[in-house]
Design a protein around this motif. Structure first.
Motif, PDB file in Angstrom:
ATOM      1  N   SER A   1      -5.321  -5.685  -4.479  1.00 32.47           N
ATOM      2  CA  SER A   1      -4.442  -5.946  -5.616  1.00 32.47           C
ATOM      3  C   SER A   1      -4.216  -4.675  -6.440  1.00 32.47           C
ATOM      4  O   SER A   1      -3.083  -4.366  -6.841  1.00 32.47           O
ATOM      5  N   LEU A   2      -5.268  -3.916  -6.671  1.00 36.04           N
ATOM      6  CA  LEU A   2      -5.152  -2.672  -7.439  1.00 36.04           C
ATOM      7  C   LEU A   2      -4.365  -1.613  -6.667  1.00 36.04           C
ATOM      8  O   LEU A   2      -3.560  -0.880  -7.242  1.00 36.04           O
ATOM      9  N   LEU A   3      -4.594  -1.538  -5.359  1.00 33.71           N
ATOM     10  CA  LEU A   3      -3.873  -0.548  -4.550  1.00 33.71           C
ATOM     11  C   LEU A   3      -2.380  -0.868  -4.487  1.00 33.71           C
ATOM     12  O   LEU A   3      -1.547   0.043  -4.437  1.00 33.71           O
ATOM     13  N   GLU A   4      -2.049  -2.156  -4.498  1.00 29.95           N
ATOM     14  CA  GLU A   4      -0.626  -2.528  -4.525  1.00 29.95           C
ATOM     15  C   GLU A   4       0.023  -2.090  -5.833  1.00 29.95           C
ATOM     16  O   GLU A   4       1.193  -1.687  -5.859  1.00 29.95           O
ATOM     17  N   GLN A   5      -0.756  -2.137  -6.937  1.00 29.92           N
ATOM     18  CA  GLN A   5      -0.243  -1.624  -8.221  1.00 29.92           C
ATOM     19  C   GLN A   5      -0.076  -0.108  -8.152  1.00 29.92           C
ATOM     20  O   GLN A   5       0.902   0.440  -8.657  1.00 29.92           O
ATOM     21  N   ALA A   6      -1.040   0.561  -7.511  1.00 24.68           N
ATOM     22  CA  ALA A   6      -0.946   2.021  -7.366  1.00 24.68           C
ATOM     23  C   ALA A   6       0.271   2.399  -6.525  1.00 24.68           C
ATOM     24  O   ALA A   6       0.941   3.408  -6.789  1.00 24.68           O
ATOM     25  N   LEU A   7       0.576   1.563  -5.530  1.00 30.61           N
ATOM     26  CA  LEU A   7       1.711   1.831  -4.643  1.00 30.61           C
ATOM     27  C   LEU A   7       3.029   1.837  -5.412  1.00 30.61           C
ATOM     28  O   LEU A   7       3.957   2.578  -5.065  1.00 30.61           O
ATOM     29  N   ASP A   8       3.109   1.041  -6.471  1.00 27.86           N
ATOM     30  CA  ASP A   8       4.349   0.949  -7.263  1.00 27.86           C
ATOM     31  C   ASP A   8       4.608   2.196  -8.083  1.00 27.86           C
ATOM     32  O   ASP A   8       5.766   2.473  -8.450  1.00 27.86           O
ATOM     33  N   ILE A   9       3.555   2.971  -8.377  1.00 23.27           N
ATOM     34  CA  ILE A   9       3.733   4.116  -9.274  1.00 23.27           C
ATOM     35  C   ILE A   9       3.436   5.463  -8.608  1.00 23.27           C
ATOM     36  O   ILE A   9       3.644   6.505  -9.222  1.00 23.27           O
ATOM     37  N   THR A  10       2.972   5.433  -7.364  1.00 28.49           N
ATOM     38  CA  THR A  10       2.543   6.681  -6.729  1.00 28.49           C
ATOM     39  C   THR A  10       3.722   7.512  -6.227  1.00 28.49           C
ATOM     40  O   THR A  10       4.795   6.979  -5.919  1.00 28.49           O
ATOM     41  N   THR A  11       3.480   8.819  -6.143  1.00 31.01           N
ATOM     42  CA  THR A  11       4.451   9.708  -5.496  1.00 31.01           C
ATOM     43  C   THR A  11       3.998  10.036  -4.075  1.00 31.01           C
ATOM     44  O   THR A  11       4.704  10.712  -3.340  1.00 31.01           O
ATOM     45  N   ASP A  12       2.798   9.576  -3.703  1.00 31.64           N
ATOM     46  CA  ASP A  12       2.254   9.815  -2.353  1.00 31.64           C
ATOM     47  C   ASP A  12       1.951   8.464  -1.701  1.00 31.64           C
ATOM     48  O   ASP A  12       0.811   8.032  -1.631  1.00 31.64           O
ATOM     49  N   GLU A  13       3.009   7.801  -1.243  1.00 25.16           N
ATOM     50  CA  GLU A  13       2.860   6.448  -0.715  1.00 25.16           C
ATOM     51  C   GLU A  13       1.961   6.398   0.523  1.00 25.16           C
ATOM     52  O   GLU A  13       1.215   5.435   0.718  1.00 25.16           O
ATOM     53  N   SER A  14       2.025   7.419   1.367  1.00 27.95           N
ATOM     54  CA  SER A  14       1.273   7.369   2.624  1.00 27.95           C
ATOM     55  C   SER A  14      -0.223   7.269   2.379  1.00 27.95           C
ATOM     56  O   SER A  14      -0.935   6.540   3.080  1.00 27.95           O
ATOM     57  N   ASP A  15      -0.717   7.964   1.363  1.00 28.56           N
ATOM     58  CA  ASP A  15      -2.149   7.932   1.060  1.00 28.56           C
ATOM     59  C   ASP A  15      -2.574   6.525   0.631  1.00 28.56           C
ATOM     60  O   ASP A  15      -3.596   6.003   1.091  1.00 28.56           O
ATOM     61  N   VAL A  16      -1.793   5.884  -0.238  1.00 33.85           N
ATOM     62  CA  VAL A  16      -2.134   4.538  -0.721  1.00 33.85           C
ATOM     63  C   VAL A  16      -1.975   3.516   0.397  1.00 33.85           C
ATOM     64  O   VAL A  16      -2.794   2.594   0.529  1.00 33.85           O
ATOM     65  N   LEU A  17      -0.947   3.671   1.222  1.00 35.00           N
ATOM     66  CA  LEU A  17      -0.756   2.755   2.357  1.00 35.00           C
ATOM     67  C   LEU A  17      -1.946   2.822   3.315  1.00 35.00           C
ATOM     68  O   LEU A  17      -2.392   1.803   3.844  1.00 35.00           O
ATOM     69  N   SER A  18      -2.467   4.034   3.520  1.00 36.19           N
ATOM     70  CA  SER A  18      -3.632   4.203   4.379  1.00 36.19           C
ATOM     71  C   SER A  18      -4.854   3.495   3.795  1.00 36.19           C
ATOM     72  O   SER A  18      -5.608   2.832   4.514  1.00 36.19           O
ATOM     73  N   LEU A  19      -5.028   3.611   2.468  1.00 35.11           N
ATOM     74  CA  LEU A  19      -6.147   2.937   1.809  1.00 35.11           C
ATOM     75  C   LEU A  19      -6.012   1.415   1.914  1.00 35.11           C
ATOM     76  O   LEU A  19      -7.002   0.711   2.119  1.00 35.11           O
ATOM     77  N   LEU A  20      -4.778   0.913   1.793  1.00 33.18           N
ATOM     78  CA  LEU A  20      -4.550  -0.527   1.966  1.00 33.18           C
ATOM     79  C   LEU A  20      -4.913  -0.958   3.384  1.00 33.18           C
ATOM     80  O   LEU A  20      -5.542  -2.005   3.588  1.00 33.18           O
ATOM     81  N   GLY A  21      -4.520  -0.151   4.360  1.00 34.09           N
ATOM     82  CA  GLY A  21      -4.869  -0.446   5.753  1.00 34.09           C
ATOM     83  C   GLY A  21      -6.373  -0.532   5.942  1.00 34.09           C
ATOM     84  O   GLY A  21      -6.878  -1.443   6.618  1.00 34.09           O
ATOM     85  N   MET A  22      -7.107   0.391   5.318  1.00 32.46           N
ATOM     86  CA  MET A  22      -8.564   0.394   5.451  1.00 32.46           C
ATOM     87  C   MET A  22      -9.188  -0.855   4.824  1.00 32.46           C
ATOM     88  O   MET A  22     -10.133  -1.423   5.377  1.00 32.46           O
ATOM     89  N   GLU A  23      -8.656  -1.294   3.681  1.00 30.11           N
ATOM     90  CA  GLU A  23      -9.198  -2.507   3.051  1.00 30.11           C
ATOM     91  C   GLU A  23      -9.024  -3.714   3.968  1.00 30.11           C
ATOM     92  O   GLU A  23      -9.928  -4.554   4.096  1.00 30.11           O
ATOM     93  N   TYR A  24      -7.851  -3.811   4.607  1.00 32.29           N
ATOM     94  CA  TYR A  24      -7.640  -4.928   5.539  1.00 32.29           C
ATOM     95  C   TYR A  24      -8.549  -4.800   6.765  1.00 32.29           C
ATOM     96  O   TYR A  24      -9.005  -5.810   7.309  1.00 32.29           O
ATOM     97  N   LEU A  25      -8.837  -3.556   7.163  1.00 32.54           N
ATOM     98  CA  LEU A  25      -9.797  -3.358   8.260  1.00 32.54           C
ATOM     99  C   LEU A  25     -11.172  -3.884   7.866  1.00 32.54           C
ATOM    100  O   LEU A  25     -11.847  -4.533   8.664  1.00 32.54           O
ATOM    101  N   PHE A  26     -11.594  -3.566   6.630  1.00 31.88           N
ATOM    102  CA  PHE A  26     -12.892  -4.052   6.148  1.00 31.88           C
ATOM    103  C   PHE A  26     -12.953  -5.579   6.179  1.00 31.88           C
ATOM    104  O   PHE A  26     -14.005  -6.168   6.417  1.00 31.88           O
ATOM    105  N   MET A  27     -11.798  -6.227   5.929  1.00 27.86           N
ATOM    106  CA  MET A  27     -11.721  -7.687   5.932  1.00 27.86           C
ATOM    107  C   MET A  27     -11.521  -8.253   7.342  1.00 27.86           C
ATOM    108  O   MET A  27     -11.431  -9.463   7.517  1.00 27.86           O
ATOM    109  N   GLU A  28     -11.427  -7.345   8.324  1.00 29.21           N
ATOM    110  CA  GLU A  28     -11.178  -7.713   9.727  1.00 29.21           C
ATOM    111  C   GLU A  28      -9.858  -8.468   9.889  1.00 29.21           C
ATOM    112  O   GLU A  28      -9.707  -9.309  10.776  1.00 29.21           O
ATOM    113  N   ASP A  29      -8.902  -8.127   9.014  1.00 38.59           N
ATOM    114  CA  ASP A  29      -7.535  -8.655   9.120  1.00 38.59           C
ATOM    115  C   ASP A  29      -6.717  -7.577   9.838  1.00 38.59           C
ATOM    116  O   ASP A  29      -6.039  -6.754   9.205  1.00 38.59           O
ATOM    117  N   TYR A  30      -6.796  -7.581  11.159  1.00 44.17           N
ATOM    118  CA  TYR A  30      -6.244  -6.473  11.945  1.00 44.17           C
ATOM    119  C   TYR A  30      -4.723  -6.466  11.961  1.00 44.17           C
ATOM    120  O   TYR A  30      -4.117  -5.396  12.083  1.00 44.17           O
TER     121      TYR A  30
END
Length: 466
Positions: free
Chosen positions: A119-148
């Motif tokens: 939820s916080l990373l999605e908020q960061a995604l709305d204001i970031t100038t480096d979307e790829s970094d935040v998208l990667s972090l979101l991907g990792m969170e879903y990996l931790f949840m085993e939501d492949y």
């Protein structure tokens, strides 16, 4: 003369380290401190990063970035409550700073609260100038949840923003592989290669997918394209060698593995595989030479010691096999594969007490193969340790209930120990389960067959109407 950015950063770093050595205090602007701290964090020099952050905040107490570095260090040290308190203070001052959301998400992630982190990373995604970094972090969170599926989706978005982000590409393929979607992975990689035809990483991954599908010819072609794209890509040569082994083209496999030895320091894996190829070609001298090089290069690689030991065992040179497996055990006494071989070799050499120790250690380390229980029982019986043999077999029955090979042995041992009721019980179980295994009793306990009660049980089994 104006310094380049890198030269300026190096100068600031040298100046800072000189200051530490002389105990003097020099002034740095906040950006210089940020670069210094970033350098130390990136290189895992946490003590120096903390020192630079402390000094930086003493000179620039209002620097948000230095405060964020301080928070990052607290998170790294798992002091999450302190980090969270500092972040909350910063948030009141700068609600549009993406790094605050990212570090808050990092804290939630550390606490295994991955939905809150997302939820916080999605908020960061709305204001970031480096979307790829935040998208990667979101991907990792879903990996931790085993939501492949969702992890894959975010890593794909990340790669769309930055086609050079190979870590995102690796993570995408990891998700495909976990979901066993090998053909879909190939389709995705082919689309990627249409835009990036000389991406050696993508060709390498295509080859691995074809290898998983056992389509070795296509895998070979893909690894060749990876090598064309980068002729110093060690991973592609190693994978090509594996494919050539599968195709039984051992000389070509040796050539592919050997190329890696000249590109970088020799890897124990390449040396081992070259040895295995020579072994398949019947060149035992060269096989042994490379197995030896393998363990010299990496004494912790168990496959190297096992290869040498198995070579001598296969050639019935049991003393040499024992010598090498003992060397291996001295390096790693908790390796179950070593103890298993130690037991078998000693058994071949009729060193039964040592063999029993080996099998006992194998079982203690969690190798519960039926063969280990049976062989240890037979060795204990040979040594006259009947009660220990019984205990061993009863433990085995917990894993292999009603197994005839165990039951016949228990029956024989109980009769020898004059516990005829238990002996009769296990003999009946054994005859009911596998009557054709009766030879076990004949071979291991011939004297038991002379016992009248045993003869009656056998007779009753053969003629139930009696």
């Amino acid at each position: 003369m104006q310094l380049s950015s890198n030269e300026h950063n190096n100068f600031a770093l040298e100046k800072f380290e000189s200051m530490l050595k002389t105990n003097s205090v020099l002034f740095f602007d906040s950006e210089e401190f940020e670069e210094i701290v970033h350098h130390y964090l990136a290189n895992g020099k946490m003590a120096l990063a903390k020192k630079a952050t402390k000094l930086g905040l003493e000179q620039h107490p209002t620097s948000t970035n230095l405060k964020l570095f301080k928070i990052e260090i607290y998170i790294f040290e798992n002091q999450l409550d302190i980090a969270e308190e500092l972040l909350n203070e910063l948030y009141l001052l700068e609600q549009s700073n993406e790094e605050i959301y990212i570090q808050k998400a990092n804290i939630f992630s550390r606490r295994d609260q991955h939905k809150e982190a997302i939820s916080l990373l999605e908020q960061a995604l709305d204001i970031t100038t480096d979307e790829s970094d935040v998208l990667s972090l979101l991907g990792m969170e879903y990996l931790f949840m085993e939501d492949y599926q969702n992890a894959k989706r975010y890593f794909m978005k990340c790669l769309e923003k930055d086609e050079q982000d190979y870590s995102a590409l690796y993570n995408i393929i990891y998700c495909f592989e976990y979901l066993e979607e090998y053909e879909q992975a190939i389709d995705y990689l082919n689309d990627f290669l249409n835009k990036n035809p000389y991406c050696e990483v993508a060709w390498h991954q295509v080859g691995k997918q074809y290898f998983a599908l056992k389509d070795y010819k296509k895998a070979l072609a893909a690894f060749d394209f990876a090598i064309i794209s980068d002729d110093r890509f060690i991973g592609a040569y190693l994978e090509k060698g594996r494919v050539l082994e599968k195709l039984k083209r051992y000389r070509e496999a040796i050539e592919s593995y050997s190329i890696t030895l000249g590109l970088d320091d020799p890897t124990s894996y390449a040396l081992l595989r070259i040895g295995k190829c020579y072994e398949k070609l019947g060149n035992d001298e060269m096989a042994l030479q490379f197995f030896t090089k393998c363990v010299e290069e990496d004494s912790l690689l168990d496959k190297g010691w096992i290869a040498i030991t198995d070579y001598y065992y296969k050639n019935k040179q049991y003393q040499k096999a024992l010598y090498y497996i003992e060397k291996a055990i001295n390096i790693d006494s908790e390796n179950v594969l070593y103890w298993k071989r130690y037991a078998k070799i000693n058994n071949k050499l009729s060193l039964f007490e040592e063999a029993e120790v080996g099998f006992r250690k194998t079982l203690e380390l969690g190798n519960y193969e039926l063969e280990s229980w049976l062989t240890r029982s037979d060795i204990l019986t040979r040594l006259g340790e009947f009660e220990a043999a019984v205990n061993n077999l009863n433990q085995a029955l917990e894993f292999y209930s009603e197994n005839a090979e165990l039951e016949y042995r228990l029956s024989g041992l109980y009769f020898i120990l004059n516990e005829s009721d238990k002996g009769a019980y296990h003999l009946k179980n054994a005859l009911k389960t596998e009557p054709e295994f009766f030879m076990i009793l004949e071979e291991l306990f011939p004297s038991v067959l002379e016992i009248k009660r045993v003869q009656e049980i056998i007779k009753q089994h053969k003629n139930p109407s009696l």
